[in-house]
Design a protein around this motif. Structure first.
Motif, PDB file in Angstrom:
ATOM      1  N   VAL A 270      -9.207   2.996   0.701  1.00  0.00           N
ATOM      2  CA  VAL A 270      -9.101   1.585   0.351  1.00  0.00           C
ATOM      3  C   VAL A 270      -8.173   1.392  -0.845  1.00  0.00           C
ATOM      4  O   VAL A 270      -7.305   0.525  -0.855  1.00  0.00           O
ATOM      5  N   ALA A 271      -8.344   2.220  -1.885  1.00  0.00           N
ATOM      6  CA  ALA A 271      -7.484   2.093  -3.065  1.00  0.00           C
ATOM      7  C   ALA A 271      -6.031   2.337  -2.695  1.00  0.00           C
ATOM      8  O   ALA A 271      -5.121   1.612  -3.145  1.00  0.00           O
ATOM      9  N   ALA A 272      -5.771   3.349  -1.873  1.00  0.00           N
ATOM     10  CA  ALA A 272      -4.394   3.649  -1.473  1.00  0.00           C
ATOM     11  C   ALA A 272      -3.788   2.500  -0.668  1.00  0.00           C
ATOM     12  O   ALA A 272      -2.629   2.118  -0.874  1.00  0.00           O
ATOM     13  N   ILE A 273      -4.583   1.936   0.240  1.00  0.00           N
ATOM     14  CA  ILE A 273      -4.069   0.831   1.060  1.00  0.00           C
ATOM     15  C   ILE A 273      -3.825  -0.402   0.196  1.00  0.00           C
ATOM     16  O   ILE A 273      -2.837  -1.129   0.385  1.00  0.00           O
ATOM     17  N   GLN A 274      -4.715  -0.656  -0.765  1.00  0.00           N
ATOM     18  CA  GLN A 274      -4.477  -1.773  -1.683  1.00  0.00           C
ATOM     19  C   GLN A 274      -3.145  -1.594  -2.401  1.00  0.00           C
ATOM     20  O   GLN A 274      -2.386  -2.550  -2.609  1.00  0.00           O
ATOM     21  N   SER A 275      -2.845  -0.365  -2.794  1.00  0.00           N
ATOM     22  CA  SER A 275      -1.600  -0.097  -3.511  1.00  0.00           C
ATOM     23  C   SER A 275      -0.382  -0.320  -2.626  1.00  0.00           C
ATOM     24  O   SER A 275       0.568  -0.994  -3.033  1.00  0.00           O
TER      25      SER A 275
ATOM     26  N   TRP B 280       2.723  -3.035  -3.152  1.00  0.00           N
ATOM     27  CA  TRP B 280       4.121  -2.602  -3.190  1.00  0.00           C
ATOM     28  C   TRP B 280       4.882  -3.008  -1.922  1.00  0.00           C
ATOM     29  O   TRP B 280       6.102  -2.849  -1.856  1.00  0.00           O
ATOM     30  N   ARG B 281       4.170  -3.490  -0.909  1.00  0.00           N
ATOM     31  CA  ARG B 281       4.777  -3.829   0.387  1.00  0.00           C
ATOM     32  C   ARG B 281       5.622  -2.656   0.896  1.00  0.00           C
ATOM     33  O   ARG B 281       6.799  -2.803   1.236  1.00  0.00           O
ATOM     34  N   ASP B 282       4.980  -1.519   0.952  1.00  0.00           N
ATOM     35  CA  ASP B 282       5.637  -0.257   1.318  1.00  0.00           C
ATOM     36  C   ASP B 282       5.832  -0.186   2.833  1.00  0.00           C
ATOM     37  O   ASP B 282       4.901   0.102   3.586  1.00  0.00           O
ATOM     38  N   LYS B 283       7.066  -0.410   3.272  1.00  0.00           N
ATOM     39  CA  LYS B 283       7.353  -0.430   4.712  1.00  0.00           C
ATOM     40  C   LYS B 283       7.135   0.935   5.361  1.00  0.00           C
ATOM     41  O   LYS B 283       6.859   1.013   6.567  1.00  0.00           O
ATOM     42  N   ASN B 284       7.267   1.992   4.592  1.00  0.00           N
ATOM     43  CA  ASN B 284       7.079   3.328   5.163  1.00  0.00           C
ATOM     44  C   ASN B 284       5.613   3.637   5.481  1.00  0.00           C
ATOM     45  O   ASN B 284       5.318   4.683   6.058  1.00  0.00           O
ATOM     46  N   ALA B 285       4.719   2.737   5.100  1.00  0.00           N
ATOM     47  CA  ALA B 285       3.291   2.956   5.364  1.00  0.00           C
ATOM     48  C   ALA B 285       2.839   2.322   6.666  1.00  0.00           C
ATOM     49  O   ALA B 285       1.676   2.479   7.052  1.00  0.00           O
ATOM     50  N   VAL B 286       3.729   1.616   7.359  1.00  0.00           N
ATOM     51  CA  VAL B 286       3.309   0.826   8.525  1.00  0.00           C
ATOM     52  C   VAL B 286       2.676   1.705   9.598  1.00  0.00           C
ATOM     53  O   VAL B 286       1.611   1.372  10.147  1.00  0.00           O
ATOM     54  N   ASN B 287       3.285   2.821   9.936  1.00  0.00           N
ATOM     55  CA  ASN B 287       2.739   3.646  11.017  1.00  0.00           C
ATOM     56  C   ASN B 287       1.353   4.181  10.667  1.00  0.00           C
ATOM     57  O   ASN B 287       0.449   4.215  11.513  1.00  0.00           O
TER      58      ASN B 287
ATOM     59  N   ILE C 246       3.243  -6.457   4.338  1.00  0.00           N
ATOM     60  CA  ILE C 246       4.484  -5.712   4.580  1.00  0.00           C
ATOM     61  C   ILE C 246       5.372  -6.465   5.568  1.00  0.00           C
ATOM     62  O   ILE C 246       6.590  -6.509   5.423  1.00  0.00           O
ATOM     63  N   GLY C 247       4.751  -7.053   6.600  1.00  0.00           N
ATOM     64  CA  GLY C 247       5.475  -8.001   7.442  1.00  0.00           C
ATOM     65  C   GLY C 247       6.351  -7.421   8.527  1.00  0.00           C
ATOM     66  O   GLY C 247       7.324  -8.064   8.945  1.00  0.00           O
ATOM     67  N   GLN C 248       6.028  -6.237   9.025  1.00  0.00           N
ATOM     68  CA  GLN C 248       6.823  -5.636  10.092  1.00  0.00           C
ATOM     69  C   GLN C 248       6.293  -6.072  11.457  1.00  0.00           C
ATOM     70  O   GLN C 248       5.094  -5.975  11.734  1.00  0.00           O
ATOM     71  N   ALA C 249       7.196  -6.526  12.332  1.00  0.00           N
ATOM     72  CA  ALA C 249       6.804  -7.094  13.627  1.00  0.00           C
ATOM     73  C   ALA C 249       6.075  -6.085  14.507  1.00  0.00           C
ATOM     74  O   ALA C 249       5.250  -6.471  15.343  1.00  0.00           O
ATOM     75  N   GLN C 250       6.364  -4.782  14.359  1.00  0.00           N
ATOM     76  CA  GLN C 250       5.729  -3.779  15.210  1.00  0.00           C
ATOM     77  C   GLN C 250       4.212  -3.733  15.037  1.00  0.00           C
ATOM     78  O   GLN C 250       3.501  -3.188  15.890  1.00  0.00           O
ATOM     79  N   ALA C 251       3.688  -4.313  13.959  1.00  0.00           N
ATOM     80  CA  ALA C 251       2.245  -4.294  13.727  1.00  0.00           C
ATOM     81  C   ALA C 251       1.524  -5.438  14.414  1.00  0.00           C
ATOM     82  O   ALA C 251       0.281  -5.431  14.480  1.00  0.00           O
ATOM     83  N   THR C 252       2.237  -6.408  14.961  1.00  0.00           N
ATOM     84  CA  THR C 252       1.600  -7.613  15.488  1.00  0.00           C
ATOM     85  C   THR C 252       0.649  -7.294  16.643  1.00  0.00           C
ATOM     86  O   THR C 252      -0.511  -7.717  16.645  1.00  0.00           O
ATOM     87  N   VAL C 253       1.113  -6.572  17.646  1.00  0.00           N
ATOM     88  CA  VAL C 253       0.277  -6.263  18.807  1.00  0.00           C
ATOM     89  C   VAL C 253      -0.917  -5.386  18.412  1.00  0.00           C
ATOM     90  O   VAL C 253      -2.059  -5.672  18.809  1.00  0.00           O
ATOM     91  N   PRO C 254      -0.731  -4.316  17.634  1.00  0.00           N
ATOM     92  CA  PRO C 254      -1.910  -3.537  17.215  1.00  0.00           C
ATOM     93  C   PRO C 254      -2.941  -4.369  16.450  1.00  0.00           C
ATOM     94  O   PRO C 254      -4.147  -4.145  16.601  1.00  0.00           O
TER      95      PRO C 254
END
Length: 796
Positions: free
Chosen positions: A507-512, A516-523, A548-556
């Protein structure tokens, strides 16, 4: 033995996490492997510890002039009294253990008047001999407007004083602020001064504060958009003022106190959260990102996209006027993980024992500390480094917009109290003052003393410490330290923590990564949605994907959604899809798709509500000496009958529509009409003398939001009544008979609150003195049936 260790000594101290080679891939692999070894059983035990049994009794403590009732096993002592402090309001320690206190002058003018004539101050209290009682007080800053919060951070003192948050600095070392600047300008100040509360400091390194009242504020947010709003909000920004953003939106007028968990959960105390049932009004919220909360207020909420119904209140407290709130971190208090909240109106501290419920919490509420005197008004509670709690009682000077402090008594001063466990061991250097803070050690993150850990997080936040931070077994604290370090490498380390088997670390890591809106965390976050059953982890993962706002996350995100989910998880998933804003791949008839479509449409639409008229307060004429003497004599004559009052007779009279007529305007429990103030829990906040005065002299103390509003329209028409409803274009006024009339805002020439109550005087001519006493005793002493699971306080 020296607390400093060499690097080699540190390597040997972190087993079972062996020393990591100094190349990034290996370090990351070992760090994550260490996280994977975390025991999920520890989390289960933590959850189980949140399920508390009933409080086992209480005891009384006499501290003149109070008799305190306190939960068994705890004690209370007075640690600062006049002349050290007079009317303490808010408190905050610095790293050295100096206590900074906002101290009121006793000025009860409306906040805009106080802004022109600032009279309040900040005191600096010192405990020279270390006995826990303060023995020195000096003025750090004076001539401050009405204070609504204090924070000590980075060598500066921040004071919320609407419309500003002031930054105060002592640049000469004489313990007096010689530099004063505006850190934040809210841009509005209403009569009650509730436009701002705070600031507070979160585990994530952000400053947080609350916007109240309904005056418009316009701010440029971190996304580059300039937004104007009348609604209530929690805002946050970094200490340098950057990354300003809203956290929640609400229809309440007075969000007040904030408390933080170690993993980043946020809790809010305040007033007028929920008026949907008898006995409800104020409370405590689990404030989740993007959430919309009560009260139902279309006038201020209409422009803000909502994911569904208003999110529920965590703890219902009735008309308690909750203010300061705290989540203790020290195990020595026996309160770690609970919430402790000061309640101005009810003269008490409430304890909220939390247990996991879906992706949010349930709360078991009990009375932790209570005074028998109506002049005890606690406004703040903070944790000292040894685990004890400090409580500020501001005395009886305050009556600004407060229904129970109707008569200012600036001569009745306040004090500061310490509450602690009776068997609490004396802490050895609880702040780590013996440490060499110029050369901080990573091992200090594992210290048992929370104050040491908190300071270490700040001191270790540097790139050169990243390698050693990877070794720390104190994973959550290490994450918040890494969170404060900019750059790719720190982001890489935190991103790997998303895979930990320890839910708190995840939870703490995800909050961080969300902040930071870390796009590399999307997967990794998408994997959380499909492979994790813990609803708390799912909620913050959805929140992070939306930010983060990446479109690939919408369906999941949509695939994770279920109609059976709790409202907080539904909100997080829906709000995330809304923030991403990509709907082309979603089924058109899905309820979430339709909801997000409406949210995006509203976001693109400028809702122009009709200009709301400013309702003026008319200054009441003070009654002359003869009138005061006459009223006192009248109340004294009737008060003689109170000891003979009978609650059963009073109950029958209260419900007699022909004679007493109480239920024609008031609610008590399930009976009556909500026109005048809800009397369901009135006995908890009013003395028998107060209740007697309210019946016989109703205009002497008019409850907030129950003032009669007099409106003059542009065509000369006069409309009067209680303001019972508002929308974007009109207000609705109800007469004493219950007839309702709407008045369009654009038709209003002027409006003012009346000093004359809608409740008529002369009840002593309708009822006998004994009958009035019966009603008073019924209101004061009767027990109301409390719905199970409704968050009602126990032990009252």
């Amino acid at each position: 033995m020296s607390r400093k260790k060499s690097k080699s000594a540190l390597r040997s101290s972190v087993a079972p996490f062996e020393w990591m080679p100094l190349w990034p891939e290996a370090r990351l692999f070992k760090f994550v492997s260490g996280l994977a070894k975390g025991r999920f059983a520890a989390f289960v035990a933590l959850c189980a510890s949140c399920v508390f049994s009933d409080i086992n009794g209480s005891e009384t403590v006499a501290i003149e002039p109070h008799t305190f009732t306190i939960q068994n096993g705890y004690e209370v002592v007075q640690v600062a009294t006049p002349p050290l402090v007079k009317r303490p309001m808010h408190m905050c320690f610095d790293n050295e253990g100096v206590l900074y206190v906002t101290d009121s002058s006793g000025n009860t003018d409306k906040a805009p008047i106080q802004l022109k004539d600032p009279q309040h101050r900040v005191l600096r209290l010192v405990d020279r001999d270390g006995d826990g009682v303060f023995d020195e007080s000096t003025v750090f800053a004076d001539t401050l407007p009405f204070p609504e919060g204090i924070l000590v951070h980075g060598g500066s003192v921040y004071v919320g004083a609407p419309p500003h948050i002031w930054k105060l600095r002592d640049t000469t070392g004489d313990h007096v602020a010689d530099e004063r600047s505006v850190w934040f300008d809210g841009g509005s100040i209403e009569n009650c001064g509730n436009d701002m509360h705070g600031p507070y400091y979160g585990a994530d390194g952000f400053f947080y504060w609350c916007k109240g009242a309904f005056a418009p504020q316009q701010h440029q947010l971190t996304n580059g958009r300039t937004r104007t709003t009348r609604a209530a909000h929690i805002y946050r920004a970094l200490p340098d003022g950057s990354q300003l953003e809203r956290v929640i939106t609400g229809g309440m007028n007075n969000p007040v106190g904030l408390a933080f968990s170690t993993t980043g959960d946020l809790f809010l105390s305040g007033t007028f959260f929920d008026l949907s049932a008898p006995g409800r009004r104020d409370g405590v919220l689990h404030a989740v990102y993007g959430g919309m909360y009560g009260r139902k207020n279309p006038r201020v909420l209409a422009p803000h996209p909502a994911t569904g119904a208003l999110l529920p209140v965590l703890s219902h407290l009735g008309p308690a006027a909750p203010s300061g709130i705290l989540m203790p971190q020290n195990t020595a208090s026996g309160l770690r993980g609970d919430l402790v909240c000061t309640e101005f109106n009810t003269r008490r501290l409430s304890r909220h024992q939390l247990s996991h419920a879906g992706s949010s919490f349930d709360s078991k509420v009990s009375t932790f500390l209570e005074s028998d005197l109506t002049d005890f008004h606690p406004t703040d509670v903070i944790e000292d480094a040894d685990g004890s709690l400090l409580v500020a009682d501001t005395g009886s000077w305050y009556k600004i917009c407060c229904p129970t402090s109707k008569i200012a008594k600036p001569d009745i001063l306040g004090a500061i109290y310490r509450v602690q466990k009776k068997d609490m061991a004396q802490a050895d250097d609880p702040r780590g003052l013996a440490f060499d803070w110029q050369n901080p050690e990573v091992e200090w993150l594992s210290d048992e003393r929370p104050a040491v850990v908190t300071r270490a997080v700040e001191c270790l936040a540097a790139k050169e410490n990243i390698e050693l931070l990877c070794l720390s077994p104190a994973r959550v604290s290490a994450i918040w330290t890494l969170h404060r370090i900019p750059g790719r490498y720190a982001r890489d380390v935190i991103r790997q923590c998303i895979k930990s088997s320890d839910p708190e670390v995840r939870v703490a890591a995800i909050q961080s990564v969300a902040l930071w809106r870390d796009k590399n965390a999307v997967n990794s976050l998408i994997d959380v949605l499909s492979k994790t059953e813990n609803p708390h982890v799912l909620r913050v993962a959805a929140m992070a994907l939306g930010r983060i706002g990446q479109a690939q996350a919408t369906v999941p995100l949509l695939e994770c959604y279920s109609a059976e989910m709790d409202p907080f998880l539904k909100h997080a998933l829906t709000y995330a899809i809304y923030e991403i804003g990509e709907l082309n791949s979603l089924p058109k008839q899905h309820p979430v798709t339709r909801r997000v479509q409406r949210m995006l449409k509203l976001d693109r639409t400028t809702i122009r509500s009709a200009k709301y008229p400013e309702i003026e307060f008319i200054k009441a004429d003070k009654p002359g000496p003869e009138a005061v003497a006459r009223q006192k004599k009248q109340l004294d004559r009737l008060a003689v009958f109170l000891p003979q009052g009978d609650a059963q007779r009073g109950e029958k009279l209260f419900h007699n529509r022909e004679k007493a007529k109480c239920v024609t305007c008031h609610l008590k429990g399930s009976a009556g009409v909500r026109l005048g103030p809800d009397l369901t829990r009135i006995g908890a906040i009013r003395s028998e003398r107060d209740l007697l005065e309210a019946i016989v002299l109703p205009s002497a103390s008019i409850a907030r939001y129950h003032e009669t509003v007099n409106v003059v329209t542009k065509d000369g028409k006069v409309v009067s009544g209680l303001l019972v409803k508002e929308n974007t274009n009109a207000m609705f006024l109800a007469s004493a008979e219950g007839a309702m009339q709407s008045v369009v805002y654009t038709d209003i020439e002027r409006a003012n609150y009346s000093n004359v109550s809608l409740m008529p005087e002369g009840y002593e001519k309708i009822l006998t003195p004994r009958e009035i006493a019966d009603i008073v005793v019924y209101l004061k002493r009767s027990d109301v049936l409390r719905p199970a699971g409704d968050g009602w306080p126990t032990g009252e």
